[in-house]
Design an enzyme around this catalytic site. Structure first.
Site, PDB file in Angstrom:
ATOM      1  N   HIS A 160       0.830  -1.206   0.000  1.00 50.18           N
ATOM      2  CA  HIS A 160       0.000   0.000   0.000  1.00 50.18           C
ATOM      3  C   HIS A 160       0.866   1.257   0.000  1.00 50.18           C
ATOM      4  O   HIS A 160       1.619   1.487   0.945  1.00 50.18           O
ATOM      5  CB  HIS A 160      -0.877  -0.028   1.260  1.00 50.18           C
ATOM      6  CG  HIS A 160      -1.810   1.118   1.406  1.00 50.18           C
ATOM      7  ND1 HIS A 160      -1.778   1.966   2.489  1.00 50.18           N
ATOM      8  CD2 HIS A 160      -2.812   1.560   0.608  1.00 50.18           C
ATOM      9  CE1 HIS A 160      -2.733   2.868   2.368  1.00 50.18           C
ATOM     10  NE2 HIS A 160      -3.372   2.644   1.240  1.00 50.18           N
ATOM     11  N   HIS A 209      -0.654  10.808  -2.163  1.00 56.55           N
ATOM     12  CA  HIS A 209      -1.959  10.420  -1.627  1.00 56.55           C
ATOM     13  C   HIS A 209      -2.931  11.582  -1.485  1.00 56.55           C
ATOM     14  O   HIS A 209      -4.082  11.517  -1.895  1.00 56.55           O
ATOM     15  CB  HIS A 209      -1.800   9.725  -0.266  1.00 56.55           C
ATOM     16  CG  HIS A 209      -3.113   9.312   0.314  1.00 56.55           C
ATOM     17  ND1 HIS A 209      -3.852  10.132   1.153  1.00 56.55           N
ATOM     18  CD2 HIS A 209      -3.863   8.197   0.143  1.00 56.55           C
ATOM     19  CE1 HIS A 209      -4.971   9.525   1.479  1.00 56.55           C
ATOM     20  NE2 HIS A 209      -5.012   8.348   0.888  1.00 56.55           N
TER      21      HIS A 209
HETATM   22  O1  G3P Z   1      -6.445   1.394  -2.555  1.00 53.22           O
HETATM   23  C1  G3P Z   1      -6.617   1.104  -1.215  1.00 53.22           C
HETATM   24  C2  G3P Z   1      -6.401   2.306  -0.356  1.00 53.22           C
HETATM   25  O2  G3P Z   1      -5.253   2.961  -0.802  1.00 53.22           O
HETATM   26  C3  G3P Z   1      -7.558   3.259  -0.377  1.00 53.22           C
HETATM   27  O3  G3P Z   1      -7.432   4.268   0.553  1.00 53.22           O
HETATM   28  O4  G3P Z   1      -6.902   6.535   1.280  1.00 53.22           O
HETATM   29  O5  G3P Z   1      -5.159   4.761   1.436  1.00 53.22           O
HETATM   30  O6  G3P Z   1      -5.823   5.673  -0.771  1.00 53.22           O
HETATM   31  P1  G3P Z   1      -6.269   5.350   0.625  1.00 53.22           P
HETATM   32 MG    MG Z   2      -4.756   4.452  -2.194  1.00 48.72          MG
END
Ligand code: G3P
Ligand code: MG
Length: 256
Positions: A9, A51
Site C-alpha cells: 500500500h 496520496h
Molecule cells: O487502494 C486502497 C487504499 O489505498 C484506499 O485508501 O486513502 O489509502 O488511498 P487510501
Molecule cells: Mg490508495
C-alpha cells in the site's frame, strides 16, 4: 483456502516514505506481489504519485497539487518527513514509477484520486502511460469515484477496473458489472466471509485495504480475500508463509 496476494500500500510505506520510488523499490525487494499507489494531476496535466490533494503532510511545501506545475512540485522534498535518511526524495510522476517497474512481473494498482478534485483528463493520461509502458495486463485501475472507472472503460475496453468502497458502503453490483468493473476493494472491516463469498459469487475479485495487524491478515485469508493491501508487505508475506505453501498459495497440509 488460498493465500491472498500481498499488495504494498503506497509501496512499502511503513518503512519508507509512502508513494515514493524508495517505497516502491523496497516493496519489490521485499517480494510484494503487487504495488498500490495514488495518482493526482498537476496544473500542467501530469499524473503524479501522492496520496493527498495537497503536499502539506508529505512534502516540505504547502498547496494543492492541482495548482502546481510539475517543475514547482519537484522543488520539494517528499522523504524527509518520514526520516532524515530519505532527504532528497522527490515526488514521482507516474511515468517515473512505470519506468522503475519495467520488467517487474508484479501487479500495479493505480488508484485515481478523483473523489475530491475531479482532474478532468486524468483517466486518459493515466491509461496512455500504462499502454506506452506495455503494462496493461499487469495493471488495474481503482477509484472511490466510480464515475472515473466508467470513463476508463469508455476509453479502454481491456484494462481491469476495481471499485473502492468506503467503510460501510454497499456496492451497486449490477451497476459495477455494467461498467465492466471486475474487482471490489473494500475497507477490511467490511471484508467479512459473508461479503467476500457474495462478491465472489457475483464474479468479482476482492482485495481489502488496509491490512496491517497480523490477526487481520490471517482473518482475510480465512475470509477468502484474494489480496491484502498492506503497509507492511514483508511482515504480511512472512506471516502468511507460516500457513501457506509458497508459490501455489494453498494451505499447508504437511504440518511443517
Ligand atoms: O487502494 C486502497 C487504499 O489505498 C484506499 O485508501 O486513502 O489509502 O488511498 P487510501
Ligand atoms: Mg490508495
Amino acid at each position: 483456502m488460498k493465500r491472498p496476494a500481498v499488495i504494498a500500500h503506497r509501496g512499502a510505506s511503513a518503512a519508507a516514505p509512502e508513494n515514493t520510488l524508495p517505497a516502491f523499490q523496497l516493496a519489490m525487494r521485499q517480494g510484494a506481489d503487487g504495488i498500490e499507489l495514488d495518482v493526482h494531476l498537476t496544473a500542467d496535466g501530469i499524473p503524479v504519485v501522492i496520496h493527498d490533494e495537497t503536499i502539506d503532510r508529505t512534502g516540505t511545501g504547502t498547496g494543492r497539487v492541482a495548482d502546481m506545475r510539475l517543475e514547482q512540485l519537484r522543488k520539494y522534498d517528499f522523504g524527509v518527513w518520514k526520516d532524515p535518511s530519505f532527504a532528497g526524495t522527490r515526488i514521482p510522476t507516474l511515468s517515473d514509477v512505470l519506468m522503475l517497474l519495467d520488467g517487474w512481473q508484479g501487479s500495479l494498482n493505480i488508484e485515481l484520486k478523483t473523489d475530491v478534485v475531479r482532474y478532468p483528463g486524468i483517466e486518459a493520461a493515466v491509461l496512455k502511460l500504462v499502454a506506452d509502458a506495455d503494462r496493461q495486463s499487469r495493471t488495474h485501475i481503482s477509484s472511490f469515484h466510480h464515475e472515473s472507472l466508467a470513463v476508463c472503460r469508455r476509453l479502454n475496453t481491456g484494462i481491469e477496473l476495481a471499485a473502492l468502497l468506503d467503510h460501510h458502503q454497499i456496492p451497486d453490483l449490477p451497476a459495477l458489472k455494467r461498467m465492466g468493473v471486475t474487482a471490489i476493494h473494500p475497507d477490511v472491516r467490511d471484508a467479512t466471509g459473508a461479503h467476500v463469498r457474495r462478491w465472489h459469487r457475483e464474479g468479482f475479485l476482492v482485495r481489502s485495504y488496509t491490512v496491517d495487524p497480523k490477526p487481520l491478515v490471517l482473518w482475510q485469508a480465512l475470509c477468502g480475500s484474494d489480496a491484502v493491501i498492506t503497509n507492511r508487505p514483508l511482515e504480511s508475506a512472512l506471516f502468511l508463509g507460516h500457513f501457506f505453501r509458497k508459490g501455489q498459495g494453498r494451505l499447508r497440509t504437511d504440518g511443517k
